[in-house]
Design a protein around this motif. Sequence first.
Motif, mmCIF file in Angstrom:
data_model
loop_
_atom_site.group_PDB
_atom_site.id
_atom_site.type_symbol
_atom_site.label_atom_id
_atom_site.label_comp_id
_atom_site.label_asym_id
_atom_site.label_seq_id
_atom_site.Cartn_x
_atom_site.Cartn_y
_atom_site.Cartn_z
ATOM 1 N N THR A 113 0.856 -1.178 0.000
ATOM 2 C CA THR A 113 0.000 0.000 0.000
ATOM 3 C C THR A 113 0.895 1.232 0.000
ATOM 4 O O THR A 113 2.059 1.167 0.410
ATOM 5 N N TRP A 114 0.337 2.357 -0.444
ATOM 6 C CA TRP A 114 1.115 3.592 -0.435
ATOM 7 C C TRP A 114 1.525 3.986 0.976
ATOM 8 O O TRP A 114 2.520 4.696 1.173
ATOM 9 N N TYR A 115 0.783 3.512 1.976
ATOM 10 C CA TYR A 115 1.129 3.827 3.359
ATOM 11 C C TYR A 115 2.412 3.119 3.802
ATOM 12 O O TYR A 115 2.969 3.447 4.853
ATOM 13 N N HIS A 116 2.858 2.161 3.008
ATOM 14 C CA HIS A 116 4.142 1.536 3.321
ATOM 15 C C HIS A 116 5.303 2.523 3.151
ATOM 16 O O HIS A 116 6.368 2.312 3.741
ATOM 17 N N ILE A 117 5.102 3.558 2.367
ATOM 18 C CA ILE A 117 6.167 4.544 2.163
ATOM 19 C C ILE A 117 6.479 5.283 3.470
ATOM 20 O O ILE A 117 7.644 5.317 3.905
ATOM 21 N N PRO A 118 5.482 5.906 4.132
ATOM 22 C CA PRO A 118 5.812 6.537 5.423
ATOM 23 C C PRO A 118 6.243 5.521 6.479
ATOM 24 O O PRO A 118 7.069 5.839 7.344
ATOM 25 N N LEU A 119 5.717 4.284 6.392
ATOM 26 C CA LEU A 119 6.149 3.255 7.338
ATOM 27 C C LEU A 119 7.629 2.947 7.138
ATOM 28 O O LEU A 119 8.393 2.845 8.115
ATOM 29 N N PHE A 120 8.034 2.812 5.887
ATOM 30 C CA PHE A 120 9.448 2.533 5.622
ATOM 31 C C PHE A 120 10.324 3.710 6.030
ATOM 32 O O PHE A 120 11.409 3.516 6.599
ATOM 33 N N LEU A 121 9.879 4.918 5.748
ATOM 34 C CA LEU A 121 10.670 6.092 6.145
ATOM 35 C C LEU A 121 10.817 6.160 7.659
ATOM 36 O O LEU A 121 11.897 6.508 8.175
ATOM 37 N N ALA A 122 9.748 5.811 8.377
ATOM 38 C CA ALA A 122 9.840 5.773 9.832
ATOM 39 C C ALA A 122 10.855 4.720 10.266
ATOM 40 O O ALA A 122 11.677 4.960 11.159
ATOM 41 N N TRP A 123 10.803 3.548 9.637
ATOM 42 C CA TRP A 123 11.735 2.454 9.931
ATOM 43 C C TRP A 123 13.170 2.869 9.624
ATOM 44 O O TRP A 123 14.092 2.625 10.407
ATOM 45 N N LEU A 124 13.368 3.529 8.487
ATOM 46 C CA LEU A 124 14.692 3.989 8.081
ATOM 47 C C LEU A 124 15.255 5.005 9.072
ATOM 48 O O LEU A 124 16.407 4.891 9.511
#
Length: 240
Positions: A29-40
Amino acid sequence: MKLIIPKQHGAWGMLLIPFVLGVLIGKGTWYHIPLFLAWLFVYLATYPLLMYVKQPRKKYYLHSFFIYFSVACVCAIIALIYEWRIVFFSIIMLPCFFINIYFSRQKNERALLNDMCAIILFCIGGIISYYFTMKTVDEKIWVVATISFLYFMGSTFYVKTMIREKKNPTYRFVSWGYHSLLVIATLIVSPWFTIAFIPSLIRSIFLYGRNISILQVGILESINSIYFFVSVVLLARALL
């Protein structure tokens, strides 16, 4: 003041591969982008924090930590709007992080237990990215997370035999034995997944003792990690 960038180059693969596997094996999902940025940015924040724990007089580490952590929080808020229950995974991760803090304070970051805890944290990141849209932690993601953990532990043993422990015969036998048992175990449990580990066994034996630079070790390990990643994606989609 310059921001502090983590120096453990091998950790980038550990950061990326489990997370992306969770996305691809689950449902993106597009929400994986902010999730990944948070993880990064959590990872980026962790490094200067641990360095500060190790060297508390060097206050400039806190500057990088607060900047990274602030960005991580903003991205995490967006991700939590989509699925707030992922916050519970942070509780599960705390014991491993506390162990990382302990070894950093002891100035013994290269300890095997410290490496193991870091790998567990990265693999939990893959479980989070899967749960984020699938709303469950099922057998599929457990298998993928376990395989990722086993692969990166093997990579840790191998890299130690090529760099810091290259003159230590104990690590050589541990690395060879570990990779051999891994291939045998997957042949017994799930033969197809052996495909993902055969190159690791070959490189652990045939590259040992050769005059290979640290850069070359890193490049070859990156290629092997890409092979592992592609293999697991294809195998997981076909078999799980």
